[in-house]
Design a protein around this motif. Structure first.
Motif, PDB file in Angstrom:
ATOM      1  N   GLY B 249     -19.209 -44.847  17.818  1.00  0.00           N
ATOM      2  CA  GLY B 249     -18.720 -45.741  16.765  1.00  0.00           C
ATOM      3  C   GLY B 249     -17.206 -45.824  16.773  1.00  0.00           C
ATOM      4  N   VAL B 250     -16.569 -44.656  16.773  1.00  0.00           N
ATOM      5  CA  VAL B 250     -15.105 -44.599  16.788  1.00  0.00           C
ATOM      6  C   VAL B 250     -14.565 -45.270  18.052  1.00  0.00           C
ATOM      7  CG1 VAL B 250     -13.157 -43.005  17.007  1.00  0.00           C
ATOM      8  CG2 VAL B 250     -15.025 -42.486  15.417  1.00  0.00           C
ATOM      9  N   ALA B 252     -16.026 -47.486  20.010  1.00  0.00           N
ATOM     10  CA  ALA B 252     -16.268 -48.929  20.060  1.00  0.00           C
ATOM     11  C   ALA B 252     -15.187 -49.677  19.297  1.00  0.00           C
ATOM     12  CB  ALA B 252     -17.654 -49.248  19.493  1.00  0.00           C
ATOM     13  N   ARG B 253     -14.811 -49.165  18.131  1.00  0.00           N
ATOM     14  CA  ARG B 253     -13.761 -49.830  17.342  1.00  0.00           C
ATOM     15  C   ARG B 253     -12.427 -49.835  18.090  1.00  0.00           C
ATOM     16  NH1 ARG B 253     -13.828 -46.485  12.320  1.00  0.00           N
ATOM     17  NH2 ARG B 253     -15.874 -45.788  13.043  1.00  0.00           N
ATOM     18  N   GLN B 254     -12.115 -48.662  18.639  1.00  0.00           N
ATOM     19  CA  GLN B 254     -10.853 -48.492  19.375  1.00  0.00           C
ATOM     20  C   GLN B 254     -10.819 -49.415  20.608  1.00  0.00           C
ATOM     21  OE1 GLN B 254     -10.210 -44.196  19.971  1.00  0.00           O
ATOM     22  NE2 GLN B 254      -9.592 -44.707  22.069  1.00  0.00           N
ATOM     23  N   ARG B 256     -12.626 -52.122  21.115  1.00  0.00           N
ATOM     24  CA  ARG B 256     -12.624 -53.523  20.682  1.00  0.00           C
ATOM     25  C   ARG B 256     -11.191 -53.979  20.410  1.00  0.00           C
ATOM     26  NH1 ARG B 256     -15.614 -56.966  22.150  1.00  0.00           N
ATOM     27  NH2 ARG B 256     -13.598 -57.782  22.772  1.00  0.00           N
ATOM     28  N   LEU B 283     -24.990 -47.348  14.212  1.00  0.00           N
ATOM     29  CA  LEU B 283     -23.905 -48.122  14.833  1.00  0.00           C
ATOM     30  C   LEU B 283     -23.883 -49.583  14.374  1.00  0.00           C
ATOM     31  CD1 LEU B 283     -24.154 -46.630  18.445  1.00  0.00           C
ATOM     32  CD2 LEU B 283     -22.178 -46.433  16.911  1.00  0.00           C
ATOM     33  N   GLU B 286     -20.586 -51.204  13.602  1.00  0.00           N
ATOM     34  CA  GLU B 286     -19.532 -51.101  14.616  1.00  0.00           C
ATOM     35  C   GLU B 286     -19.576 -52.301  15.569  1.00  0.00           C
ATOM     36  OE1 GLU B 286     -17.612 -48.873  13.853  1.00  0.00           O
ATOM     37  OE2 GLU B 286     -18.875 -47.552  12.648  1.00  0.00           O
ATOM     38  N   VAL B 288     -20.378 -53.159  18.399  1.00  0.00           N
ATOM     39  CA  VAL B 288     -21.181 -52.888  19.585  1.00  0.00           C
ATOM     40  C   VAL B 288     -21.943 -54.161  19.919  1.00  0.00           C
ATOM     41  CG1 VAL B 288     -23.241 -51.661  20.356  1.00  0.00           C
ATOM     42  CG2 VAL B 288     -21.418 -50.409  19.171  1.00  0.00           C
TER      43      VAL B 288
END
Lengths: 424, 424
Positions: B249-250, B252-254, B256, B283, B286, B288
């Motif tokens: 999750g962390v 994926a945000r980073q 993105r 998720l 997020e 994803v």
């Protein structure tokens, strides 16, 4: 990957891939290496025929298709012999050759090892819990039709006496054993006839066809009446009765007393019905002669896969390892020795670079090399006999420290020490 | 059983066998019927050739061998179409013919249904948790080599977008999808070169061979550097990046934010690494785009078998049922209807004798027959298309009451009402 590596030439670099498990299934104390024999038998057949190549045309360029058409693994493979104990980090298989020839084997290797190892590891716990009483694998109906045959083999490898899977007898020589089903008794029920009379007719038919040494299933209706009907049909020389439901411990005692009272003192008691290693252990004090095990053994008793991975560890003689979080791997081609006391009880496994030494071995310990040669230049050089593998499992279980045989959750029975390549 | 029944003539009695599950796996609220198509395709091939007969010689008398040599199922089969929801007691398959021809099918039927249903049922929960985001099945290496192909098919049946198993594409038409492995990046590392330069070389080779629409695996060394290298190699038109480790999750945000900052706003993010339905659901918030799912889907996410049984329920038109403790079964050949509100939400399943009526249906409910004809006189009469079955799963999930889609443990989404044969 293959297409890209062929195009830029890296496909021909010399590589080593390693098969290992980062951990044992939740709380398990040891694992049994399973699948080596099936993999080595499959290896020469792992080629790409016309039908496969036609299916790949839409994914691959002409060079890649040409490579696949000629594909045959021609490298070397080392590894643990089948039936050997393994622990986290044990280099169970070590595959050497060009990147192209090795990378193509990943799914074949892992599918076979992850399945067969999972089953063999669960089965060994059941064998150990049964303390010498025979176990019959009866779980074919609970798993994929081809996996069932491999599962029979893996259970037999781990010490089961046989399997109800006839195809496993034909393909792998696993002794075929079995009993009848409730359907056979129900089939003999007729309108206007009591259930007990139908059961008697079924038992008579089975004894007629298979002799008094057969096993009669006595719990279709009422177990006490079933046991009486069984001895009535077969006489006191009846081979065995099977109980497939109810509180197996209570029923086994009750049925034993009834059989003895009827003079059938040699008639054995087979129990089945959702048995796993814990239920088997719980029946140790009961007059049970044979365990029939289904679902739990073919599904790995809670651990249906061994979580083994196939990792590139060396390229052109140089150790490689990824460094992303949580999933570090140890580079370099490796081998293993296992240290044991004079008594035979193992105390440690040492995994070290292939071209190094294992380090100083304390003088009161014996070091046994575990890694052996399996394939040389594409040719299988190892003994693939299932009998040797079965013997190896037995020896392995005997070599475990006491705590290692506990069914409860715990740490691996012995630690694995990883020695890194020199100068790193 | 076959030998004894042939000898006493009961082998030729007309029988019905039923496939059903006494319960759903622990806390599951619905199941998806899987395997119907594979079973019906296997049925005409289920015969005994010379090699099989030779292997059976030591177990069977001459009459039994002669029966097997001519064996071909010639009865009728009814059942739930593939992809249909099922609940405890649902008569998923109903097999009719002589005892001999039906009893021989038990292991074939159950192996296929128990495996494929387990995978399809787990996969449907993942599809539902993903709320429209695509899922790729990537678990071939975690299960038996043939089970892997069936697992790909079952996951696709349940709504997965495709699979990394090329054989499933060839055999079942499951769309082949995939990415590369860490080994490909590691392969490109060279002595005296930085890890980042090796990664760049690997990415360039992959883009060169497969175009900028490919998916680059960015977590071999450092993810931030990996994403930068990926866009450097492919440009902002890169199809996707895959993250296979760490806190997805962390990360994926980073990633993105980094991709957007590099102008790669259309580059998608694939996540993988021990995902199951719970991790997929976690998720949801997020960025994803695609889930890659391995171990959990091919092992049924904690329920590797559907626990279906194959029980004799009728002999010569008479219902039969065993009465031993804990395992009672309901006699008689059956069919099922499912009741739904006008909105389409289902409220109950009724299982009733084949020659009876389902009883009064409340006027505000719609009754839909679930049981259909699959085989008549040995000939398959059902639509086996995987596309129809996929559509059926989607409709089934839409028809569940809200509570039925919860991932948490609970009761079956709707109750099953069993109507006994009249006069019993």
């Amino acid at each position: 990957m293959l297409a890209a590596a062929l195009a830029d030439g890296t496909a021909h670099r010399r590589t080593s891939f390693e098969v290992f498990a980062r951990r044992l299934p939740d709380g398990r104390r040891y694992g049994i290496t399973g699948g080596t024999g099936r993999f080595l038998n499959a290896l020469p057949q792992f080629t790409f025929g016309d039908s496969e190549l036609a299916a790949l045309e839409k994914f691959c360029d002409a060079d890649t298709l040409a490579y696949l058409a000629d594909y045959r693994f021609s490298g070397d493979i080392d590894g643990y012999p089948e039936g050997e104990l393994y622990f986290p980090g044990s280099p169970v298989l070590s595959v050497h050759g060009t990147f192209a020839e090795c990378v193509l084997l990943e799914t074949l290797v892992l599918s076979i090892f992850n399945h067969d190892t999972a089953i063999a590891s669960a089965a060994a716990r059941m064998v150990s819990a049964a303390q010498g009483r025979p176990l019959i694998e009866m779980g074919s109906r609970r798993t994929h039709e081809s996996a069932a045959v491999a599962a029979s083999r893996a259970a037999y490898l781990a010490g089961f006496t046989g399997s109800s899977n006839l195809e496993a007898e034909r393909t792998h020589g696993v002794p075929a054993l079995g009993t009848s089903a409730h359907a056979f008794t129900l089939l003999h029920s007729s309108a206007g006839q009591s259930a007990s009379d139908g059961e008697k007719a079924a038992f008579r038919a089975q004894v007629e066809a298979l002799g008094v040494g057969t096993t009669l299933l006595v719990d279709t209706y009422d177990i006490t009446a079933g046991v009486a009907n069984a001895i009535d049909a077969a006489g006191p020389e009846l081979g065995a009765v099977r109980i497939d439901s109810g509180d197996l411990g209570v029923l086994a005692r009750q049925v034993r007393a009834q059989l003895d009272g009827l003079g059938a003192t040699g008639t054995r008691i087979v129990v089945s019905g959702d048995l796993d290693e814990f239920a088997i252990a719980a029946l140790r004090a009961e007059p049970v002669d044979i365990y029939g095990v289904g679902t739990s053994v073919v599904t790995g008793s809670g651990a249906p896969t061994a979580s083994m991975v196939y990792k590139l560890v060396e390229v052109d003689g140089l150790p490689v390892a990824k460094r992303s979080s949580r999933k570090e791997s140890h580079g370099g081609r490796k081998q293993a020795v296992r240290l044991a006391k004079e008594s035979g009880t193992i105390v440690e496994e040492i995994v070290y670079p292939r071209d190094d030494e294992a380090g100083d071995i304390p003088s009161d310990l014996v070091a046994r090399p575990v890694t052996t040669e399996l394939v040389r230049e594409g040719r299988v050089v190892a003994d693939l006999s299932l009998a040797s593998a079965r013997e190896r499992v037995q020896q392995g279980l005997l070599s475990l420290p006491w705590d290692g045989l506990k069914l409860s959750k715990g740490e691996p029975a012995v630690p694995t020490r990883m020695i890194s390549p020199r100068g790193r």
